[in-house]
Enzyme design. Structure first.
Site, PDB file in Angstrom:
ATOM      1  N   HIS A  77       0.838  -1.203   0.000  1.00  0.00           N
ATOM      2  CA  HIS A  77       0.000   0.000   0.000  1.00  0.00           C
ATOM      3  C   HIS A  77       0.872   1.252   0.000  1.00  0.00           C
ATOM      4  O   HIS A  77       0.545   2.261   0.570  1.00  0.00           O
ATOM      5  CB  HIS A  77      -0.985  -0.031   1.157  1.00  0.00           C
ATOM      6  CG  HIS A  77      -0.354  -0.379   2.474  1.00  0.00           C
ATOM      7  ND1 HIS A  77       0.023  -1.654   2.807  1.00  0.00           N
ATOM      8  CD2 HIS A  77      -0.016   0.387   3.526  1.00  0.00           C
ATOM      9  CE1 HIS A  77       0.554  -1.651   4.003  1.00  0.00           C
ATOM     10  NE2 HIS A  77       0.558  -0.428   4.466  1.00  0.00           N
ATOM     11  N   ASP A  79       3.706   2.312   1.309  1.00  0.00           N
ATOM     12  CA  ASP A  79       4.425   2.994   2.393  1.00  0.00           C
ATOM     13  C   ASP A  79       5.767   2.311   2.661  1.00  0.00           C
ATOM     14  O   ASP A  79       6.439   2.606   3.636  1.00  0.00           O
ATOM     15  CB  ASP A  79       3.575   3.074   3.668  1.00  0.00           C
ATOM     16  CG  ASP A  79       3.245   1.705   4.254  1.00  0.00           C
ATOM     17  OD1 ASP A  79       3.676   0.672   3.694  1.00  0.00           O
ATOM     18  OD2 ASP A  79       2.543   1.665   5.275  1.00  0.00           O
ATOM     19  N   HIS A  93       0.182  -2.131  11.314  1.00  0.00           N
ATOM     20  CA  HIS A  93       1.385  -1.412  11.699  1.00  0.00           C
ATOM     21  C   HIS A  93       1.092   0.074  11.809  1.00  0.00           C
ATOM     22  O   HIS A  93       0.113   0.579  11.269  1.00  0.00           O
ATOM     23  CB  HIS A  93       2.573  -1.716  10.782  1.00  0.00           C
ATOM     24  CG  HIS A  93       2.351  -1.398   9.350  1.00  0.00           C
ATOM     25  ND1 HIS A  93       2.881  -2.155   8.339  1.00  0.00           N
ATOM     26  CD2 HIS A  93       1.650  -0.413   8.728  1.00  0.00           C
ATOM     27  CE1 HIS A  93       2.525  -1.655   7.169  1.00  0.00           C
ATOM     28  NE2 HIS A  93       1.786  -0.590   7.374  1.00  0.00           N
ATOM     29  N   GLU A 127      -1.899  -0.467  18.601  1.00  0.00           N
ATOM     30  CA  GLU A 127      -1.292   0.387  17.562  1.00  0.00           C
ATOM     31  C   GLU A 127      -1.392   1.863  17.923  1.00  0.00           C
ATOM     32  O   GLU A 127      -0.484   2.645  17.633  1.00  0.00           O
ATOM     33  CB  GLU A 127      -1.934   0.103  16.195  1.00  0.00           C
ATOM     34  CG  GLU A 127      -1.722  -1.309  15.663  1.00  0.00           C
ATOM     35  CD  GLU A 127      -0.256  -1.704  15.496  1.00  0.00           C
ATOM     36  OE1 GLU A 127       0.582  -0.847  15.183  1.00  0.00           O
ATOM     37  OE2 GLU A 127       0.050  -2.897  15.704  1.00  0.00           O
ATOM     38  N   HIS A 130       1.451   2.889  19.925  1.00  0.00           N
ATOM     39  CA  HIS A 130       2.627   3.222  19.104  1.00  0.00           C
ATOM     40  C   HIS A 130       2.496   4.627  18.507  1.00  0.00           C
ATOM     41  O   HIS A 130       3.451   5.397  18.474  1.00  0.00           O
ATOM     42  CB  HIS A 130       2.800   2.232  17.951  1.00  0.00           C
ATOM     43  CG  HIS A 130       3.282   0.876  18.355  1.00  0.00           C
ATOM     44  ND1 HIS A 130       4.294   0.672  19.269  1.00  0.00           N
ATOM     45  CD2 HIS A 130       2.902  -0.364  17.942  1.00  0.00           C
ATOM     46  CE1 HIS A 130       4.508  -0.629  19.390  1.00  0.00           C
ATOM     47  NE2 HIS A 130       3.678  -1.276  18.611  1.00  0.00           N
TER      48      HIS A 130
END
Ligand SMILES: [Zn+2]
Length: 169
Positions: A77, A79, A93, A127, A130
């Site tokens: 995708h 990135d 992520h 996530e 993070h």
């Protein structure tokens, strides 16, 4: 307790603010959850952190301009971190501050964690930790522990998670 060991890293991993907006730009393509349910689970995941640290204020926006961008993507995708379920079981992520990117792997069957579904609330809460700047914790009962938990336990922060977020904000 990674937080104490990595104090130097933490100082680089701060947004320098505690008020955020987020938007959900894409939704899971196969899921047991309705779109509204996905919205409410993501909102709940943010609320879990806001409750632990009242300095943090997060609101949903419908604007393209927002701090935290949430997507459900499959495979590559663009990135530089394609989801590849064959090699590693990566569910999602995200990036440390101040990137504000949170991508869930659309290959997974997202749900409440029962049956074959993956617990979206657990993964979102992890996530988002993070996104706010928390790294993985060695504490097995922490939301920030590196592995998806066995047995679908309730999604509650461990004192270790709470200590970490209060250190950052
Ligand atoms: Zn993680």
């Amino acid at each position: 307790m990674l937080f104490v060991k990595n104090l130097n890293n933490l100082s680089q991993d701060s947004w320098g603010k505690s008020t955020f907006t987020y938007n959900i730009f894409s939704y899971p393509s196969k899921t047991t959850l309705s779109r509204d349910k996905v919205d409410s689970i993501i909102a709940k995941a943010f609320k879990i952190w806001m409750t632990a640290d009242p300095k943090i204020k997060v609101t949903k926006t419908n604007s393209k301009k927002c701090d935290i961008r949430i997507n459900f993507f499959a495979k590559d995708h663009r990135d530089g971190y394609p989801f590849d379920h064959k090699r590693r079981n990566v569910l999602a992520h995200s990036f440390y501050p101040s990137t504000g990117v949170l991508d869930f792997d659309d290959y997974e069957l997202w749900g409440d964690g029962s049956g074959k579904t993956k617990n979206l609330l657990h993964t979102a809460t992890h996530e988002i930790g993070h996104v706010f700047g928390l790294k993985h914790s060695d504490v097995k009962t922490a939301i920030m522990y590196k592995e998806y938990p066995f047995g679908n336990p309730p999604v509650v922060l461990d004192p270790d998670d709470i200590k970490g977020i209060n250190f950052l904000y």
